[in-house]
Design a protein around this motif. Structure first.
Motif, PDB file in Angstrom:
ATOM      1  N   ILE A  11     -18.024   8.766   1.722  1.00  0.00           N
ATOM      2  CA  ILE A  11     -18.447   7.473   1.918  1.00  0.00           C
ATOM      3  C   ILE A  11     -16.975   6.525   1.369  1.00  0.00           C
ATOM      4  N   GLU A  12     -15.936   7.364   1.094  1.00  0.00           N
ATOM      5  CA  GLU A  12     -14.913   6.381   0.486  1.00  0.00           C
ATOM      6  C   GLU A  12     -13.668   6.642   1.755  1.00  0.00           C
ATOM      7  N   GLU A  13     -12.924   5.622   1.520  1.00  0.00           N
ATOM      8  CA  GLU A  13     -11.706   5.851   2.361  1.00  0.00           C
ATOM      9  C   GLU A  13     -10.781   6.856   2.059  1.00  0.00           C
ATOM     10  N   ASP A  14      -9.919   7.466   2.702  1.00  0.00           N
ATOM     11  CA  ASP A  14      -9.106   8.394   2.628  1.00  0.00           C
ATOM     12  C   ASP A  14      -7.865   8.095   1.589  1.00  0.00           C
ATOM     13  N   TRP A  15      -7.654   7.044   1.381  1.00  0.00           N
ATOM     14  CA  TRP A  15      -6.833   6.500   0.331  1.00  0.00           C
ATOM     15  C   TRP A  15      -7.424   5.345  -0.556  1.00  0.00           C
ATOM     16  N   GLN A  16      -6.783   5.171  -1.660  1.00  0.00           N
ATOM     17  CA  GLN A  16      -6.877   3.978  -2.374  1.00  0.00           C
ATOM     18  C   GLN A  16      -5.689   2.964  -2.720  1.00  0.00           C
ATOM     19  N   ILE A  17      -5.668   1.792  -2.186  1.00  0.00           N
ATOM     20  CA  ILE A  17      -4.492   0.964  -2.413  1.00  0.00           C
ATOM     21  C   ILE A  17      -4.649   0.203  -3.656  1.00  0.00           C
ATOM     22  N   LEU A  18      -3.445   0.175  -4.515  1.00  0.00           N
ATOM     23  CA  LEU A  18      -3.481  -0.527  -5.840  1.00  0.00           C
ATOM     24  C   LEU A  18      -3.094  -1.847  -5.601  1.00  0.00           C
ATOM     25  N   PRO A  47       7.779  -7.341  -4.875  1.00  0.00           N
ATOM     26  CA  PRO A  47       6.614  -6.707  -5.210  1.00  0.00           C
ATOM     27  C   PRO A  47       6.718  -5.317  -4.848  1.00  0.00           C
ATOM     28  N   LEU A  48       5.764  -4.476  -5.493  1.00  0.00           N
ATOM     29  CA  LEU A  48       5.653  -2.883  -5.465  1.00  0.00           C
ATOM     30  C   LEU A  48       4.309  -2.716  -4.643  1.00  0.00           C
ATOM     31  N   HIS A  49       4.096  -2.055  -3.500  1.00  0.00           N
ATOM     32  CA  HIS A  49       2.817  -1.624  -3.520  1.00  0.00           C
ATOM     33  C   HIS A  49       2.499  -0.292  -3.284  1.00  0.00           C
ATOM     34  N   LEU A  50       1.576  -0.014  -3.888  1.00  0.00           N
ATOM     35  CA  LEU A  50       1.037   1.688  -4.261  1.00  0.00           C
ATOM     36  C   LEU A  50      -0.081   1.885  -3.559  1.00  0.00           C
ATOM     37  N   ALA A  51      -0.113   3.463  -3.204  1.00  0.00           N
ATOM     38  CA  ALA A  51      -1.394   4.007  -2.693  1.00  0.00           C
ATOM     39  C   ALA A  51      -1.221   5.231  -2.992  1.00  0.00           C
ATOM     40  N   LEU A  52      -2.533   5.884  -3.309  1.00  0.00           N
ATOM     41  CA  LEU A  52      -2.954   7.277  -3.904  1.00  0.00           C
ATOM     42  C   LEU A  52      -4.126   7.620  -2.973  1.00  0.00           C
ATOM     43  N   ARG A  54      -0.320  15.145   1.871  1.00  0.00           N
ATOM     44  CA  ARG A  54      -1.092  15.015   0.242  1.00  0.00           C
ATOM     45  C   ARG A  54      -0.013  14.673  -0.817  1.00  0.00           C
ATOM     46  N   LEU A  55       0.665  13.563  -0.733  1.00  0.00           N
ATOM     47  CA  LEU A  55       1.515  13.266  -1.597  1.00  0.00           C
ATOM     48  C   LEU A  55       0.939  12.750  -2.932  1.00  0.00           C
ATOM     49  N   ASP A  56       1.527  12.705  -3.965  1.00  0.00           N
ATOM     50  CA  ASP A  56       0.905  12.595  -5.195  1.00  0.00           C
ATOM     51  C   ASP A  56       0.784  10.801  -5.229  1.00  0.00           C
ATOM     52  N   VAL A  57       1.746   9.915  -4.579  1.00  0.00           N
ATOM     53  CA  VAL A  57       1.766   8.777  -4.486  1.00  0.00           C
ATOM     54  C   VAL A  57       2.803   8.244  -3.483  1.00  0.00           C
ATOM     55  N   ILE A  58       2.541   7.136  -2.778  1.00  0.00           N
ATOM     56  CA  ILE A  58       3.324   6.459  -1.950  1.00  0.00           C
ATOM     57  C   ILE A  58       3.512   5.134  -2.242  1.00  0.00           C
ATOM     58  N   ALA A  59       5.033   4.768  -2.303  1.00  0.00           N
ATOM     59  CA  ALA A  59       5.177   3.276  -2.934  1.00  0.00           C
ATOM     60  C   ALA A  59       6.071   2.544  -2.001  1.00  0.00           C
ATOM     61  N   ALA A  60       6.158   1.298  -1.640  1.00  0.00           N
ATOM     62  CA  ALA A  60       6.835   0.406  -1.060  1.00  0.00           C
ATOM     63  C   ALA A  60       7.316  -0.662  -1.723  1.00  0.00           C
TER      64      ALA A  60
END
Length: 556
Positions: free
Chosen positions: A140-147, A128-133, A112-118
């Motif tokens: 009905i939604e995925e467990d995470w949202q990828i920005l 490039p920076l890749h983010l997910a929350l 349950r991280l606030d955010v993960i970034a690669a």
């Protein structure tokens, strides 16, 4: 010196020093990273030829540094509140393009991280920076949202604090909705396991639901898993565990309850991989007993059973032993006793065993006094929540009415009653039985159950309205045989008013028995006549008086 985690083999002292210096970095609280930190990570990662991962708190302080991907970075345990995130953010480098991996997203979700970034490293420079929350907990939604992936400098001014606050507000809102729908309480996901039992497995899961509710849990989700052979690490397999964690997240549940007894290794692995409180059926039953233990004797018996269960599980308990705040599975001996070392635990077990022996001796003396009085004893036994206490109240016209919950009675209850044409009798109730009764619990309550051996007649109370009544009858009879109870039986088909006519006739045809409704008074006179007839057949003679004295119902 701060520790460097992960794949540190082969690192030079100078490289280790540069990694340690990352602990001195600071990021503004509402920002994910700074341009300087991005350049430093990219250059160092390219030089080492390995990815680097950082764990930061909400104040922007670097808490842990690891050489490797997100899985190499151990996330410290937090005082998890189901409606909140952990308060940690994870930033790591990728030496090639490709975005966030599935393991990255699993780390985000499980902790349950606030955010993960690669951060992609391109020729030693940040790319490039890749983010997910996490997504709000909607099924009905995925467990995470990828920005969207963007050059890192476009995310330098991104307001991370606002994004986290909005997500936590949505988590709280969803929790309030679930509380209004299901009621407040510790929310749990229940897992039944079908090893080929078919219908019996479904009934076991239904019984697990009743156990959980009796313990005070709100059943957020229940699932029956077909598993002919158990996984030695995760019981139901890693893939199913991930599905259960997802269900727990969407249902705002913080507890997983399994309908089997988990091995110590399985319990540790499941807690480590899920980040949730993990209980098995035995712990759940022990917790219910701890809730209902009121007398000193019952408290001793329950604590002894809990400590015997805990003893082989002391090694590596980790989160289970340090968890604060109480809740299901943590009642009974208390937090301080859970943290006793093995030697002190064994000393405590020995002390409780000695107390139980003393209690057993006192019970034997009380039974001898009853024997000298010559009053017949009628024992009342049955599956838990079969209606034993309610029946005793109806027969003796004294005591509690009984409750519609499992294991409501732990201590033996003895009430005086009167049988027309025979005189005074003593009705004795004991703790209810259950399928796969925990061995430690059965052993702890053995002195209590010994009351049954002295009974002249046993009333086996069977809930005729319950699905699987025939199997419950067999469970009770098997346990009575194990305890060496040989007294003649009278089968009482209780709750006859709530049973279907076909079910009642089926039980009467298979087992015999007298239909009784203790609440409505149906069949009580026939039952009393059957008890009196059985006692007379055993040689019990009528008392000197034929009518019950006024005090017969007033003295316990």
């Amino acid at each position: 010196m701060e520790r460097i985690f992960g794949r540190t083999n082969g690192l030079k002292p100078s490289e280790k020093k540069r990694l340690v210096n990352l602990y001195n970095r600071r990021v503004p609280p509402n920002r994910l990273l700074t341009a300087e930190l991005a350049r430093t990570l990219a250059a160092l990662s390219a030089e080492l030829g390995k990815p680097i991962a950082l764990l930061l708190d909400r104040g922007g302080r670097v808490l842990r540094v690891a050489v490797g991907d997100a899985r190499e970075l151990p996330v410290p345990e937090s005082a998890l509140v189901e409606t909140r995130l952990s308060g940690y953010r994870l930033l790591h480098t990728h030496l090639g393009a490709g975005g966030l991996s599935r393991p990255d997203l699993s780390v985000l979700f499980l902790h349950r991280l606030d955010v993960i970034a690669a951060l992609d490293v391109v020729q030693g420079q940040p790319g490039p920076l890749h983010l997910a929350l996490l997504s709000p907990p909607k099924a009905i939604e995925e467990d995470w949202q990828i920005l969207p992936s963007r050059p890192y400098h476009e995310y330098l001014d991104w307001d991370l604090g606002a994004a986290v606050a909005a997500l936590e507000e949505e988590l709280s809102r969803q929790a309030r909705i679930l509380d209004l729908r299901d009621g407040a309480g510790e929310r749990a996901v229940l897992v039944g396991i079908d090893r080929g039992e078919g219908v019996q497995a479904e009934m076991d899961l239904a019984e697990l639901v009743e156990l959980a509710r009796t313990a005070g849990a709100v059943v957020a989700h229940k699932e029956l898993v077909y598993r002919p052979s158990l996984d030695p690490r995760y019981a139901v397999g890693r893939g199913k565990v991930d599905e259960l964690v997802s269900q727990a997240y969407h249902q705002n549940a913080g507890t997983l309850i399994f309908g089997i007894e988990l091995s110590p290794a399985q319990a540790r692995e499941l807690e480590a991989v899920t980040g949730l409180k993990v209980l098995d059926r035995t712990q759940l039953i022990l917790d219910i007993f701890a809730q209902h233990a009121r007398t000193p004797e019952a408290k001793v018996q329950v604590e002894l059973a809990q400590l015997k269960y805990l003893l082989p599980r002391l090694v590596g308990q980790g989160r289970a032993l340090s968890r604060l705040g109480g809740g299901i599975g943590t009642r009974g001996p208390g937090e301080t006793k859970l943290e006793l070392d093995r030697r002190r635990l064994q000393d405590r077990i020995a002390e409780l065993s000695r107390k139980l022996k003393e209690i057993s001796l006192r019970r034997q003396e009380a039974r001898r006094q009853r024997d000298r009085a010559g009053v017949p004893i009628v024992g009342v036994v049955g599956y838990t929540n079969a209606g034993k206490t309610t029946l005793m109240h109806a027969l003796a016209r004294k005591g509690d009415q009984g409750e519609n919950k499992l294991f409501a009675t732990l201590r033996p209850l003895t009430r005086r009653g009167f049988l027309p044409g025979l005189g005074e009798v003593l009705y004795t109730d004991t703790v209810g039985f259950i399928r796969r009764m925990p061995e430690d619990l059965l052993e702890a309550f053995r002195s209590t159950l010994e009351e049954l051996r002295d009974a002249d007649v046993l009333l086996h109370v069977l809930d005729a309205s319950q699905e699987g009544a025939l199997e419950r009858y067999q469970v009770v009879e098997a346990l009575l045989a194990e305890l060496g109870v040989e007294a003649p039986r009278i089968l009482v088909l209780s709750k006859a008013d709530a049973a279907g006519g076909f079910d009642l006739e089926f039980l009467k045809e298979r087992l015999g028995g007298l239909p009784v409704s203790a609440l409505k008074g149906q069949g009580l006179e026939e039952l009393k006549q059957a008890i009196a007839g059985r006692l007379r057949a055993m040689g019990v003679r009528p008392a000197a008086w034929a009518c019950p004295p006024a005090a017969a119902y007033a003295v316990e």
